[in-house]
Design an enzyme around this catalytic site. Structure first.
Site, PDB file in Angstrom:
ATOM      1  N   GLU A   3      13.756  -4.815  -3.298  1.00  0.00           N
ATOM      2  CA  GLU A   3      14.295  -3.508  -2.310  1.00  0.00           C
ATOM      3  C   GLU A   3      12.893  -2.808  -2.006  1.00  0.00           C
ATOM      4  O   GLU A   3      11.844  -2.882  -2.570  1.00  0.00           O
ATOM      5  CB  GLU A   3      14.877  -2.542  -3.290  1.00  0.00           C
ATOM      6  CG  GLU A   3      15.377  -1.170  -2.785  1.00  0.00           C
ATOM      7  CD  GLU A   3      16.125  -0.300  -3.563  1.00  0.00           C
ATOM      8  OE1 GLU A   3      17.180  -0.585  -4.020  1.00  0.00           O
ATOM      9  OE2 GLU A   3      15.494   0.913  -3.846  1.00  0.00           O
TER      10      GLU A   3
ATOM     11  N   THR B  79      16.045   1.347   1.545  1.00  0.00           N
ATOM     12  CA  THR B  79      16.590   2.651   1.021  1.00  0.00           C
ATOM     13  C   THR B  79      16.983   3.545   2.257  1.00  0.00           C
ATOM     14  O   THR B  79      16.431   3.313   3.455  1.00  0.00           O
ATOM     15  CB  THR B  79      16.051   3.193   0.134  1.00  0.00           C
ATOM     16  OG1 THR B  79      14.525   3.542   0.643  1.00  0.00           O
ATOM     17  CG2 THR B  79      15.595   2.246  -1.393  1.00  0.00           C
TER      18      THR B  79
END
Ligand code: FAD
Length: 288
Positions: free
Chosen positions: A17, A48
């Protein structure tokens, strides 16, 4: 390719991520992170989505497009319905489709007291159902091994998680946790509740005392004694803490893989060197 299709291929899925650079930094700073991550060939990279309005979230779309088209790694864009109403969701999905990004992590998002939430979708399950109805996307969602902070108990949290899966989530990514027993117990409860989609374990290496204390106070993760000892001993020695944090993450991941976890999702904090060290250490373990 939809993310859910990566599972069941005989090896543990490994994903990373990243977050978009701060609004004050040029978007190009993400290339340093992605250049480092490309060598370790994660199965996919997720990006994100902030609470900072449409300009910042255009960056999520842009970075997901870069990962997909310039690095040729499947990308997953996060999307929160507290920050995006129906019109913004439509715009984001159309943009992602245009860029060839096929996967979305559908979230409610954290309520920011300074930003009034959008109200078109009350829960992540409503957003999941909406994206499924539009069609074309692989849909993932979040889950919480120790329960979501707002949830009165684990039973209702798992009931709502089941609703999210029934609405169309094909894959789940967990909140960070430090005690594998919490994750294994959660996994068992999910399977008993009839949640059968792949569940990736979210792992955040402990690299700084202040950032981990902030994360723990935000998400309520419990700290095993092994980790509190590490923080007590090395907390004020950044280089030592970094080494101990990487070793802790590798140990946690080896045990999760030994326990048959579907996948590992590494919160990289945009630090490709840490991600590389961890990926290299677990490469042989993942393949068994
Ligand atoms: P939901 O699934 O809607 O759950 C939120 C709460 O509501 C839970 O307590 C749940 O039990 C409850 N609930 C759900 N459905 C119902 C219902 N029908 N009735 C009553 N209660 C219900 N945040 C960001 O802002 N940007 C990001 O990019 C981001 N990425 C994340 C990635 C991962 C892997 C994870 C685990 C979290 C991420 N978050 C992100 C944080 C997340 O947005 C917050 O944890 C948020 O508070 C909950 O989002 P959710 O999608 O899990 O919400």
């Amino acid at each position: 390719m939809h993310i859910s299709q990566l599972f069941g291929q005989g090896r543990t899925v490994f994903s990373c991520e990243v977050f978009p650079p701060k609004a004050t930094s040029p978007v190009d700073t993400i290339y340093r992170t992605l250049d480092g991550l490309k060598d370790i060939r994660p199965d996919f990279i997720s990006v994100t989505f902030g609470a900072g309005g449409s300009q910042v979230n255009q960056t999520t779309r842009e970075i997901a497009g870069i990962i997909q088209n310039q690095y040729h790694i499947p990308a997953m864009a996060h999307l929160t319905c507290v920050a995006a109403g129906r019109a913004e969701v439509d715009e984001m999905l159309a943009g992602l489709a245009e860029d060839g990004v096929e996967n979305v992590l559908a979230l409610r998002g954290d309520i920011n007291p300074n930003v009034p939430p959008k109200t078109d979708f009350a829960h992540a399950s409503d957003l999941v159902a909406y994206i499924r109805e539009k069609g074309g996307f692989g849909i993932s969602a979040a889950c919480y091994p120790e329960g979501h902070v707002e949830s009165p108990d684990l039973v209702s949290d798992i009931r709502h998680l089941k609703e999210k899966v029934d609405a169309g989530a094909q894959h789940l990514v967990s909140q960070l946790f430090f005690d594998n027993e919490d994750f294994f117990r959660f996994l068992e409860r999910c399977r008993i509740a009839g949640i059968s989609v792949p569940i990736e374990a979210g792992i955040m290496p402990v690299l700084s005392k202040s950032s981990i204390q902030r994360m723990v106070s935000l998400c309520g993760a419990s700290m095993p004694r092994k980790l509190t000892r590490i923080l007590a001993r090395y907390g004020d020695h950044p280089d030592a803490l970094r080494e101990a944090g990487i070793a802790y993450a590798i140990d946690q991941i080896s045990d999760l893989i030994a326990g048959g976890v579907d996948g590992i999702h590494l919160y990289t904090m945009n630090d490709p060197n840490v991600a590389r060290r961890i990926a290299e250490s677990i490469a042989a373990i993942r393949a068994v």
